[in-house]
Design a protein around this motif. Sequence first.
Motif, short mmCIF file in Angstrom:
data_model
loop_
_atom_site.label_atom_id
_atom_site.label_comp_id
_atom_site.label_asym_id
_atom_site.label_seq_id
_atom_site.Cartn_x
_atom_site.Cartn_y
_atom_site.Cartn_z
N ARG A 43 -61.60 21.02 11.50
CA ARG A 43 -60.92 20.01 10.69
C ARG A 43 -60.03 19.14 11.56
N ALA A 91 -67.07 16.60 4.03
CA ALA A 91 -66.81 17.59 2.98
C ALA A 91 -65.60 18.46 3.33
N LEU A 92 -65.24 18.49 4.62
CA LEU A 92 -64.08 19.29 5.02
C LEU A 92 -62.76 18.58 4.68
N GLU A 93 -62.84 17.27 4.42
CA GLU A 93 -61.62 16.48 4.23
C GLU A 93 -61.35 16.27 2.74
N ARG A 94 -61.16 17.35 2.04
CA ARG A 94 -61.01 17.26 0.58
C ARG A 94 -59.71 16.55 0.20
N TRP A 126 -61.78 10.02 -4.31
CA TRP A 126 -62.72 11.07 -4.75
C TRP A 126 -64.16 10.58 -4.76
N ASP A 127 -64.38 9.33 -5.13
CA ASP A 127 -65.72 8.77 -5.08
C ASP A 127 -66.23 8.78 -3.63
N ASP A 128 -65.34 8.42 -2.73
CA ASP A 128 -65.66 8.46 -1.30
C ASP A 128 -66.05 9.86 -0.86
N TYR A 129 -65.28 10.81 -1.32
CA TYR A 129 -65.46 12.19 -0.85
C TYR A 129 -66.75 12.81 -1.40
N VAL A 130 -66.98 12.63 -2.69
CA VAL A 130 -68.10 13.35 -3.32
C VAL A 130 -69.41 12.57 -3.20
N TYR A 131 -69.35 11.25 -3.26
CA TYR A 131 -70.61 10.51 -3.39
C TYR A 131 -70.95 9.55 -2.23
N LEU A 132 -69.98 8.76 -1.83
CA LEU A 132 -70.31 7.71 -0.86
C LEU A 132 -70.51 8.30 0.53
N ARG A 133 -71.40 7.69 1.28
CA ARG A 133 -71.70 8.23 2.60
C ARG A 133 -71.80 7.10 3.64
N GLU A 147 -59.21 7.75 -7.89
CA GLU A 147 -60.63 7.61 -8.14
C GLU A 147 -61.42 7.22 -6.89
N ALA A 197 -55.69 16.42 -5.31
CA ALA A 197 -56.16 16.26 -6.68
C ALA A 197 -55.78 14.89 -7.24
#
Lengths: 417, 977, 87
Positions: free
Chosen positions: C86, C24-27, C37-44, C34, C30
């Motif tokens: 970070r 979550a620190l590696e935002r 962002w999918d990696d960042y917000v959802y995939l784990r 896609e 913008a």
Amino acid sequence: MRFSGLRVLKEGLTGNKGWRPHWRDPEPKPEYDIVIIGGGGHGLSTAYYLARDHGLKNIAVLERGYIGGGNIGRNTTIVRANYFLQGNSEFYSHSLKLWEGLEEDLNYNVMHSQRGIINLFHSDGQRDAAARRGNMMISQGDDAILLGREELRKMVPYLNFDDLRFPLYGGLYHPRGGTARHDAVAWGYARGADQRGVDLIQNCEVTGIDIENGKVKGVQTVRGPIRAKKVAMVAAGRSSQVAAMAGMRLPIESHILQAFVTEGLKPVIDNVITFGMGHFYISQSDKGGLVFGGDLDFYASYAARGNLPTVEHVMEAGMALMPMIGKAKVLRSWGGIMDMSPDGSPIIDKTHIDGLYVNCGWNYGGFKAVPGSGSVFAHLIATGNYHPASTRHRLDRFRTGRGIIDEEGKGSQHNLH
Amino acid sequence: MRIEGKGLIARDHRVSFTFDGVRYSGFEGDTLASALLANDVRLVARSFKYHRPRGILTAGSEEPNALVTIGSGGRQDPNVRATVQELYDGLEARSQNRWPSLEFDLLSVNNLAAPFFGAGFYYKTFMWPRAFWEKLYEPMIRKAAGLGALSGQDNADCYERAFAFCDLLVIGAGPAGLMAALVAGRAGADVILADEDARMGGRLLAETYEVDGKPGHVWVEEVLAELRAMDNVRLMTRTTVAGAYDHGTFAALERVSHHRADRGAGAPLECYWRIVARRSVLAAGALERPVAFRDNDRPGIMTAGAVRAYLNRWGVAPGKAVTVFGNNDDAHRTVRDLMAAGVHVAALIDSRHDAPEVDGVQMIRGGQVCGSMGGRGLEAITVRRTSGEERIQTDCLAMSGGWNPSVHLTCHMNGRPEWRRDIASFVPVPGAVPGLRAAGACNGAFSTAACLREGAAMAAAALEDLGIKVPQVATPDAEDTPYALEPLWAVPGKGRAWLDFQNDVTVKDVKQAAVENFRSVEHMKRYTTQGMATDQGKNSNVAALAVLADATGRGIPETGTTTFRPPYSPIAIAALGAGAEGKGFQPQRFTTSHAATVARGAPMIEAGLWYRPSYFPKPGETDWRQSCDREVGYVRNAVGVADVSTLGKIDIQGADAAKLLDFVYTNMFSTLKVGRVRYGLMLREDGHVMDDGTTARLGEDHFVMTTTTAAAGEVMKHLEFVAQGLHPEWDVSLTSVTEQWAQFAVAGPKAREVLNGVLDTPLDPTEWPFMSCGAVSVLGVVARLFRISFSGEQGYEVAVPARYGASLFDILVKRAEALGGGPYGMEALNVLRIEKGFITHSEIHGRTTAYDIGMGGMVSAKKDCIGKTMSQRPGLEEPGRECLVGLKPVGQDGRLLAGAHIYREEAEPKRTNDQGYITSVCHSPTLGHMIGLAFLADGPARYGEIVKMVDGLRGVTTLCEVVNPIFFDADGGRMRG
Amino acid sequence: MRITCPHCGERDHREFYYKGHALALERPAADAGEAAWDDYVYLRENPAGVTRDLWYHEGGCGAWVVVTRSTLTHEVLSTEPASEARA
């Protein structure tokens, strides 16, 4: 062998010598049409419905340990169809209908008991949310009754009506909700699948998934390679590790959920009761133990055991809501590994790899879904098409934003669902 | 029967108690079990499934049979182990799970039907006819199941919870634990020594061992005296360490008052401890295992160690003619102790052909007890030897199948104990619980000398870990006899031989499970219920495992073992959840106006942890609607005052404060001028709305943000995350000031008039336009004023330091009342905001986007912000989404219900036709009919359309018109005026 | 469970709020696309083993803390302030 009261009598009179294994222990064959990774509830029911509904026989279920050893064997056994979002509503409705014929279908008494579930609410806002839910249940064809405070008191007078921290406004009653004997569900499906020719292979950990040119070819296991035309991943809390063998990352985080059972007691709690403000749910098993649980431990874990803060919070909720259970003694606690998805709803889909399917993201609601999940997943694997009750459980819904099914409204933080 | 002059009981303190209504007497120091045995009461319980007569099997917390109910009403305590319950004067105990009486139990008919009740029988039957399961079979089973009963009344006892911290926790105060505590205590370490028993000493109290040349219990007293004198040692008796958790945390239950006839007002019955220990020594001892043979469950059949405990510690002979049956030397001690006490020993049966000789008793080597006779108590046994079978008259059989180390706690963190062939037992694996070392019998070291040595050694090792100097402590002399046994799990033969006494699991059941392919130990356990009774299999798991191993042709190590899970012994929910009864479940937060509000008779409702007034009733008003309509009228026509202090307030300061706001809000805040306020919308990173509120710029580098009441904590965490985690380079600091400021909304055409009465400088309307803010002086107090409105009227919020809140509320309300207004509550506040189409968490419920609530335009194109990218995913912006609209009924009297769903007028109300749902409704006194906010597919494009609201739950269908959600004063002239 | 806050020392985990993986620190930027962002917000990654995750010392100093620990044993290997963590 068909089970019946008559058979029990006959065997009893002849020294119980005629009983046979409920399922075989076959050696793995070199090749199957379909290999299912994971011998839990969902994997077993998928195999069963592949055989029953689609006439497929050449199927293996590969289980790392013993069948039914995961969350199907360690949960609070609640069965319900009380969701309010499209995608969940029709799916759980479908699943509940399968539950209602399960004993006859499996010829196995899974002790499905429609004792009714009451979801309590504690404010006007919660009542409105309960009403939205209940109305969806009704429009889906399921049953829901909105109980006011006094109607609630008549049904469950032992709740703390006088000085609960969050007063009781009423409850959403789902008469067809209830419980079932969790292990029996796994065994019933295992036996049913076995009788239809499915090979259940225990102690057979999958160590690799063979993929060539974007198509699945089989799996590697501790008992040697097995070729397969189709491979289905149904690994619950271990889904991420299995998917990683196919080079995939899933939108899943694994968390601990603890649950508790007390010593056996004479019947005191007839329904399943849930206390939203305390995230607490309780029922009494046929053996007499109070079976209850609460929220996650909240931190990612595969330890299958939890810590005391959650234990205490669950007990606090119990004491707040129903002080009459205070002298019930907790006999055993346990923890399961939950495959938490980022909208709290499951994923039942194909993958970008031809012939590779995924079924995961059951959060802590997987038990009641076992019949439905197996039925729709079998449909998808066998026909390549989505079952009408599961058109929305797409893997790509997070990427596209289309059809996210977030009942809790908590967003992408996995542990909040 | 009591033996004169023996035992560690207080012979001069006689106490009287009842069991099933019959009065008996015992002594202080007795347990209920020892007192019942002293009174020759042998039948004390019935088993779970077959309702077989049962007696006392053990002398400890592992007891599976002798469970009773103590007390009645709100104090009724079911499933109490008679072997743990200390006797007190007036104790009333009752047997359980029998009807009509313990002697004559009708359900013992189950015993005759046993052939049909084998392992897993219920999975195979009760399926036909289908309706009978819920109507007949299941209710019957439920009624028969269970052991004791809850009273159904609220628990009437007090419980406590506490934390404790120490360098070394020693679990168990037998020889190993005492030595460990002594070594650590002398080293000056902070020690807690906990034992489940009322009296410390462990088996030294139950045996006739000598330690250091003295009787064991005398040595125990000397050690305890030394430990008591140390300030750094805390002795906790009656305290069961029940669970091992991460990082040295243990759960423990102290039974504070169970042994007291008079607990004293407010004294807790139990205290639940969370003990955090840097290191720990497990000295939990071992439990003796029964041997399975036909009808081995009759009252009078006990473990040999229990017979010695009753004899030596409580001066009780559990029989007049005792037989001893074992497979190990340790069992022989029973014969010696009994004979020394003058109790007749009918025979010693040792299954080993080479067992050592014991003088003065009829000894049967290579013999096995293969059956028992008797009605409700043992009368005779059958012994099988190579020469044939022999019947021996006996009223008590002391059996020993060897000892199982108490490894339970070492399993709580997933540790799997190892099989040790020489002692035919599982022993802990070192490191199974980090920081914990097992010592003595629980580690497989059974002689007293070995226990003493290991206790000292493990404490020394722990001290070394902690960097504490280890003192020289001599290990006292004690017996060091080797432990010799030949495994004997189940005596072959017909009939039923019990493994799990309480759950009625027999050898046959385990074998049948294996035949049915429940060969995995977990499958066997679950199929037969073996080990799932209240003792968690302490008495039976290893034997059952051995039977399974035999039935499946595997060795015990290959068969594996089921695990033990917390708690070690059962703990009352009331103890673990102590303090949560009634209002104790969650903290209560009160505003500064709380007392005044309650004094005005306002019903208070929960808002998160806060309490807020629902409405302020006036004399003559008969329902809340009247009060609410009146209060809405205050605001629309005169002036209303409301406490809004519960909204979250976050003080944001620093050179980069504006940057932070630009980043967390969808809209721009860096352009906000000092002295101005702006409404902001905040998204989660997944593009859905998190919260909304106003933020005021008090200075170039100083903002104060308002959040909703519900989301205050979440927003604070979020801002801190952004500031610390995503942009640590920014100069910004955040402080929650929700509790520091009392804030009141003053709204309505006469709001300014009210405020001018308290402001030291009257408001100049040109200097205080809509959405302005600044410092003011309120009756000499430095205050803040914000011109904002959640009602659509000219509105202000005035904030003063919390200590002035109560008096300012009072003054504002009085002034408002003088002007034809007054205080208003949540109901009126809700009506006012719905009339204006303002949203709350009913609308921003976590599934809606800025687009859905009609605020898509607020997502600034000029900058990045949290949630922006993900909010632009195709699925979140496309036609067909359910968006915010207003609804009004067709016809003045139409009823709207929040939670109802919306359909096209002609459509059948089923899920597949669902078009949306209603989130908020009210009766609008301003408009004279109900209005509602709703989410409707493509809503804003459908203004003017007639749709159908259906509430199947409450049987209401209403035709509604889709309208703009701003029902009143659409151009906002009133709030700007 | 005990967690060492870099500012306050060893504390009970009751004092902490858990967010999730430290990624979550590696935002992403913008316009990172896609997939990012999918990696960042959802995939784990969701490792069964050592992980780094974010805990907020809510009942203490308010620090966000990166905890390196095992999801199999719960052993905590190290902790550091998120502001310094970070990559």
